[in-house]
Design a protein around this motif. Structure first.
Motif, short mmCIF file in Angstrom:
data_model
loop_
_atom_site.label_atom_id
_atom_site.label_comp_id
_atom_site.label_asym_id
_atom_site.label_seq_id
_atom_site.Cartn_x
_atom_site.Cartn_y
_atom_site.Cartn_z
N THR A 71 2.11 2.76 -3.84
CA THR A 71 2.78 2.97 -2.56
C THR A 71 2.12 2.13 -1.46
N PRO A 72 2.85 1.86 -0.37
CA PRO A 72 2.26 1.13 0.77
C PRO A 72 1.00 1.80 1.30
N TRP A 73 0.93 3.14 1.20
CA TRP A 73 -0.25 3.87 1.67
C TRP A 73 -1.50 3.42 0.92
N VAL A 74 -1.40 3.25 -0.41
CA VAL A 74 -2.54 2.80 -1.21
C VAL A 74 -2.93 1.38 -0.82
N LYS A 75 -1.94 0.54 -0.63
CA LYS A 75 -2.23 -0.85 -0.25
C LYS A 75 -2.92 -0.91 1.11
N GLU A 76 -2.53 -0.01 2.01
CA GLU A 76 -3.18 0.06 3.32
C GLU A 76 -4.62 0.54 3.18
N VAL A 77 -4.84 1.53 2.32
CA VAL A 77 -6.19 2.04 2.08
C VAL A 77 -7.08 0.93 1.50
N LEU A 78 -6.54 0.16 0.55
CA LEU A 78 -7.31 -0.94 -0.05
C LEU A 78 -7.64 -2.01 0.99
N ALA A 79 -6.66 -2.32 1.83
CA ALA A 79 -6.88 -3.33 2.88
C ALA A 79 -7.95 -2.86 3.86
N ASN A 80 -7.89 -1.59 4.25
CA ASN A 80 -8.88 -1.03 5.17
C ASN A 80 -10.27 -1.05 4.55
N ALA A 81 -10.35 -0.73 3.25
CA ALA A 81 -11.64 -0.73 2.55
C ALA A 81 -12.23 -2.13 2.54
N GLN A 82 -11.39 -3.15 2.32
CA GLN A 82 -11.87 -4.53 2.30
C GLN A 82 -12.34 -4.96 3.69
N MET A 83 -11.59 -4.57 4.73
CA MET A 83 -11.98 -4.91 6.10
C MET A 83 -13.30 -4.24 6.48
N GLU A 84 -13.46 -2.98 6.07
CA GLU A 84 -14.71 -2.26 6.34
C GLU A 84 -15.88 -2.97 5.68
N GLN A 85 -15.68 -3.35 4.42
CA GLN A 85 -16.76 -3.99 3.68
C GLN A 85 -17.17 -5.31 4.33
N ASN A 86 -16.17 -6.10 4.75
CA ASN A 86 -16.45 -7.38 5.43
C ASN A 86 -17.22 -7.16 6.73
N ARG A 87 -16.85 -6.11 7.43
CA ARG A 87 -17.52 -5.80 8.70
C ARG A 87 -18.96 -5.39 8.47
N LEU B 4 4.13 19.08 -13.15
CA LEU B 4 4.85 18.81 -11.91
C LEU B 4 3.93 18.78 -10.69
N PRO B 5 2.92 19.68 -10.60
CA PRO B 5 1.98 19.56 -9.47
C PRO B 5 1.25 18.22 -9.46
N GLU B 6 0.86 17.73 -10.63
CA GLU B 6 0.20 16.43 -10.70
C GLU B 6 1.14 15.34 -10.21
N ALA B 7 2.41 15.40 -10.62
CA ALA B 7 3.39 14.41 -10.16
C ALA B 7 3.54 14.44 -8.65
N MET B 8 3.48 15.66 -8.08
CA MET B 8 3.59 15.79 -6.63
C MET B 8 2.41 15.14 -5.93
N LEU B 9 1.21 15.32 -6.48
CA LEU B 9 0.02 14.70 -5.89
C LEU B 9 0.07 13.18 -6.04
N LEU B 10 0.51 12.72 -7.20
CA LEU B 10 0.57 11.28 -7.46
C LEU B 10 1.63 10.59 -6.60
N LYS B 11 2.59 11.36 -6.09
CA LYS B 11 3.67 10.78 -5.28
C LYS B 11 3.12 10.06 -4.06
N LYS B 12 1.93 10.46 -3.59
CA LYS B 12 1.33 9.81 -2.44
C LYS B 12 0.82 8.41 -2.78
N VAL B 13 0.45 8.20 -4.04
CA VAL B 13 -0.15 6.92 -4.41
C VAL B 13 0.75 6.06 -5.31
N MET B 14 1.77 6.66 -5.90
CA MET B 14 2.65 5.91 -6.81
C MET B 14 4.11 6.09 -6.41
N THR B 15 4.90 5.08 -6.68
CA THR B 15 6.35 5.23 -6.53
C THR B 15 6.87 6.10 -7.67
N MET B 16 8.09 6.61 -7.51
CA MET B 16 8.67 7.45 -8.55
C MET B 16 8.82 6.69 -9.87
#
Length: 325
Positions: free
Chosen positions: A165-181, A288-300
């Motif tokens: 998901t875009p949320w994961v990509k944003e988290v990865l980008a933020n982590a890289q920016m933090e590390q560079n800083r 199904l609960p696991e699928a619900m949690l994964l929905k934040k990081v993965m597309t359907m």
């Protein structure tokens, strides 16, 4: 700490609210309070630890090392073996999965961990030995590790990173920016911690609704679906008993130690051990609960592919168990 949380949840439900232990709603509420707090604490702890690691070890270098190094699949096996020593259910494994993704570990390797972690752990192994003997336990452990390793290899070959998901990509980008800083400013750990802390809180806030909804679904299943509900579909003479057992296991939700007594009852009633183990693997490895949690990081689509590959591996394991045992 988890034992203390479990006692606290029971105290709130059965002592403070005075709900009867046999009540379905009480069981669901007890499950919800304990699991939601446990998963949120676990997620926060993992994200902070991965944040500290990421601040010293560049994400790009980790990715490049793992992509260049010819490990011949050993990284998937190591991830599966790590899953064996982490005694978590499928939902509790998701925070570690998020931490691994944030740390730049390849998606297939994180999947190998995500598959094995709920299936095989030291508590389940101990119970398995007592219930079914050493030979069956060894087959179960080996099949669980191989299931995670093979699933991870298959999912890595499919190159599914684009379905995060875009949320994961944003988290990865933020982590890289933090590390560079951190590197550019040569900050000490004490200086880095407030930034890492803020990012952990941001991630926690992002997944909070998914945790609450997912665990609420799991609590309702835990409290209201009777363990014997699906037994009639797993008859010994049914050629399709293994895939049916695997498919029907997804609506249920438990950890390996919780479902093993149910597996023993199924076997005692004449259901083949391979079919019963396929049912157990589906209950603890897919829900199904696991699928619900994964929905934040993965597309359907990615969730569907992940579930499909793991279900296929579970079915193959079930048939093999029935042939061997």
């Amino acid at each position: 700490m988890f034992n203390w949380l479990e006692r606290m949840a029971k105290w709130l439900v059965y002592d403070v609210l005075r709900m009867p232990p046999e009540d379905h709603l009480a069981k669901a509420l007890d499950f919800f309070i304990y699991d939601s707090i446990k998963i949120l604490l676990l997620l926060f702890t993992v994200v902070v630890i991965m944040g500290v690691i990421n601040s010293y070890f560049p994400i790009d270098k980790v990715k490049n090392y793992l992509s260049r190094k010819k490990l011949y699949g050993a990284e998937f096996l190591m991830a599966s073996l790590f899953g064996v020593v982490t005694p978590f259910c499928s939902c509790s494994s998701v925070p570690l999965f998020i931490g691994f993704v944030r740390g730049g570990i390849p998606l297939g390797v994180t999947f190998a961990f995500l598959v094995t972690s709920p299936l095989v752990n030291e508590v389940a192994i101990g119970l398995f030995v007592g219930l079914f003997g050493l030979r069956t336990t060894l087959l179960y452990v080996v099949s669980g590790v191989l299931l995670g390793t093979i699933s991870g290899l298959i999912l890595q070959k499919l190159k599914l990173e684009k379905h995060l998901t875009p949320w994961v990509k944003e988290v990865l980008a933020n982590a890289q920016m933090e590390q560079n800083r951190f590197v550019a400013e040569k900050q000490t750990l004490k200086q880095r911690l407030p930034i890492i802390w803020q990012e952990a809180l941001k991630i926690l806030k992002g997944v909070l609704p998914y945790v609450i909804i997912g665990i609420a679904i799991g609590g309702l299943m835990h409290g209201y679906i009777p363990s014997g509900f699906f037994e009639k579909y797993m008859a010994k003479d049914n050629l399709f008993a293994v895939p049916i057992a695997t498919l029907l296991s997804v609506p249920m939700y438990s950890n390996a130690s919780g479902i093993l007594p149910v597996v023993q009852v199924l076997v005692d009633k004449g259901i083949p051990l391979g079919t019963a183990i396929a049912f157990m693997m589906g209950v603890v490895g897919l829900s199904l609960p696991e699928a619900m949690l994964l929905k934040k990081v993965m597309t359907m689509k990615l969730i569907g592919i992940f579930f499909g590959v793991v279900m296929l591996c579970i079915m193959v394991s079930g048939y093999l168990f029935n042939m061997i045992l």
